[in-house]
Design an enzyme around this catalytic site. Structure first.
Site, PDB file in Angstrom:
ATOM      1  N   GLU A  42      42.431  39.088  29.641  1.00 14.23           N
ATOM      2  CA  GLU A  42      42.578  38.268  30.846  1.00 14.23           C
ATOM      3  C   GLU A  42      41.800  36.962  30.702  1.00 14.23           C
ATOM      4  O   GLU A  42      42.296  35.883  31.049  1.00 14.23           O
ATOM      5  CB  GLU A  42      42.079  39.039  32.059  1.00 14.23           C
ATOM      6  CG  GLU A  42      42.074  38.241  33.348  1.00 14.23           C
ATOM      7  CD  GLU A  42      41.098  38.792  34.364  1.00 14.23           C
ATOM      8  OE1 GLU A  42      40.649  38.009  35.226  1.00 14.23           O
ATOM      9  OE2 GLU A  42      40.769  39.988  34.291  1.00 14.23           O
ATOM     10  N   ASP A  46      43.686  33.344  30.636  1.00 15.85           N
ATOM     11  CA  ASP A  46      43.384  32.289  31.606  1.00 15.85           C
ATOM     12  C   ASP A  46      43.230  30.947  30.896  1.00 15.85           C
ATOM     13  O   ASP A  46      43.735  29.920  31.365  1.00 15.85           O
ATOM     14  CB  ASP A  46      42.106  32.653  32.364  1.00 15.85           C
ATOM     15  CG  ASP A  46      41.704  31.588  33.364  1.00 15.85           C
ATOM     16  OD1 ASP A  46      42.402  31.424  34.376  1.00 15.85           O
ATOM     17  OD2 ASP A  46      40.691  30.897  33.124  1.00 15.85           O
ATOM     18  N   ASP A 115      45.926  39.087  37.246  1.00 12.86           N
ATOM     19  CA  ASP A 115      45.103  39.287  36.044  1.00 12.86           C
ATOM     20  C   ASP A 115      45.938  39.864  34.904  1.00 12.86           C
ATOM     21  O   ASP A 115      45.766  39.481  33.733  1.00 12.86           O
ATOM     22  CB  ASP A 115      43.935  40.231  36.350  1.00 12.86           C
ATOM     23  CG  ASP A 115      42.903  39.617  37.283  1.00 12.86           C
ATOM     24  OD1 ASP A 115      42.933  38.383  37.478  1.00 12.86           O
ATOM     25  OD2 ASP A 115      42.070  40.374  37.815  1.00 12.86           O
ATOM     26  N   GLU A 118      47.956  37.243  33.075  1.00 10.64           N
ATOM     27  CA  GLU A 118      47.136  36.499  32.109  1.00 10.64           C
ATOM     28  C   GLU A 118      46.850  37.340  30.869  1.00 10.64           C
ATOM     29  O   GLU A 118      46.856  36.821  29.742  1.00 10.64           O
ATOM     30  CB  GLU A 118      45.831  36.064  32.770  1.00 10.64           C
ATOM     31  CG  GLU A 118      46.029  35.011  33.844  1.00 10.64           C
ATOM     32  CD  GLU A 118      44.745  34.585  34.502  1.00 10.64           C
ATOM     33  OE1 GLU A 118      44.662  33.427  34.951  1.00 10.64           O
ATOM     34  OE2 GLU A 118      43.793  35.409  34.586  1.00 10.64           O
TER      35      GLU A 118
END
Length: 226
Positions: A42, A46, A115, A118
């Site tokens: 995650e 991002d 989440d 990502e």
């Protein structure tokens, strides 16, 4: 996971990456699974998402200043947007959650779905490289940009200030009245006051976004088309 690969339009060379991307911390803590939770993926996802979107905006919106580019990127990759992308891919159906999290509907929780999007992006990046990751991201981002159109660039605070300036004695102030959530997922609530009267309230992931939302509400309550 084969069904998710079909939704993604991407077949993994290393399916362990996808498995890890789908492993929520609640599941990893209960099962002590190899590779742990998807939190590290995650984190990487991002960053990959941010650079892909920033690169696209920089190259395609040459007239926008830094501040407007930042606001646009934030809007395109906010939790609400990522959750919707995740739902389109049906990621929730493939998530591995702990028993308690599953019983509480964790596979439909916006923060978990965002989440996971990502994390899956990071898995694609590690497995297939940046260009495959870019293709994956842009299939969602381009429609977002087209759907938002010029609305994305509206500055409601400036519009409200221009209305108020017609009466020089009037004074606008923005007051932060609430702040909640962890540091990485803050929610701010702001009131806009005309002299001593509250004329609008807004919430957002930053004080700036909350102020814009408050100004937009104030304009709407004044009967001004926004």
């Amino acid at each position: 996971m084969h069904g998710l690969e079909e939704n993604l339009g991407y077949k993994f060379n290393n399916r362990d990456l996808l498995s890890n991307a789908l492993s929520h911390s609640s599941y990893a803590n209960e099962t002590h699974c190899f590779g742990g939770s998807n939190e590290r993926l995650e984190f990487l996802g991002d960053a990959v998402l941010s650079i892909i979107v920033a690169d696209y905006l920089y190259k395609n919106f040459k007239d926008l200043p830094e501040g407007e580019l930042t606001k646009l990127r934030a809007k395109l990759v906010c939790e609400k947007a990522l959750c919707e992308f995740s739902k389109q891919l049906e990621i929730g159906e493939f998530l591995k959650l702990g028993k308690g999290e599953m019983q509480n509907g964790g596979n439909e929780r916006p923060s978990i779905l965002a989440d996971a999007f990502e994390a899956v992006l990071a898995a694609i990046y590690l497995d297939g490289g940046m260009e495959r990751a870019r293709e994956h991201v842009m299939r969602f981002i381009l429609p977002q940009i087209q759907n938002h159109g010029n609305e994305t660039f509206k500055d409601y605070k400036t519009s409200l200030q221009e209305v108020v300036q017609r009466n020089p004695e009037e004074r606008l102030t923005y007051i932060l009245i609430a702040e909640s959530g962890p540091d990485h997922q803050k929610c701010f609530t702001v009131e806009v006051h005309l002299n001593s009267n509250v004329i609008g309230t807004g919430t957002g992931s930053s004080k700036r976004n909350a102020e814009q939302a408050a100004a937009k509400q104030a304009l709407e309550l004044m009967g001004i088309q926004v």
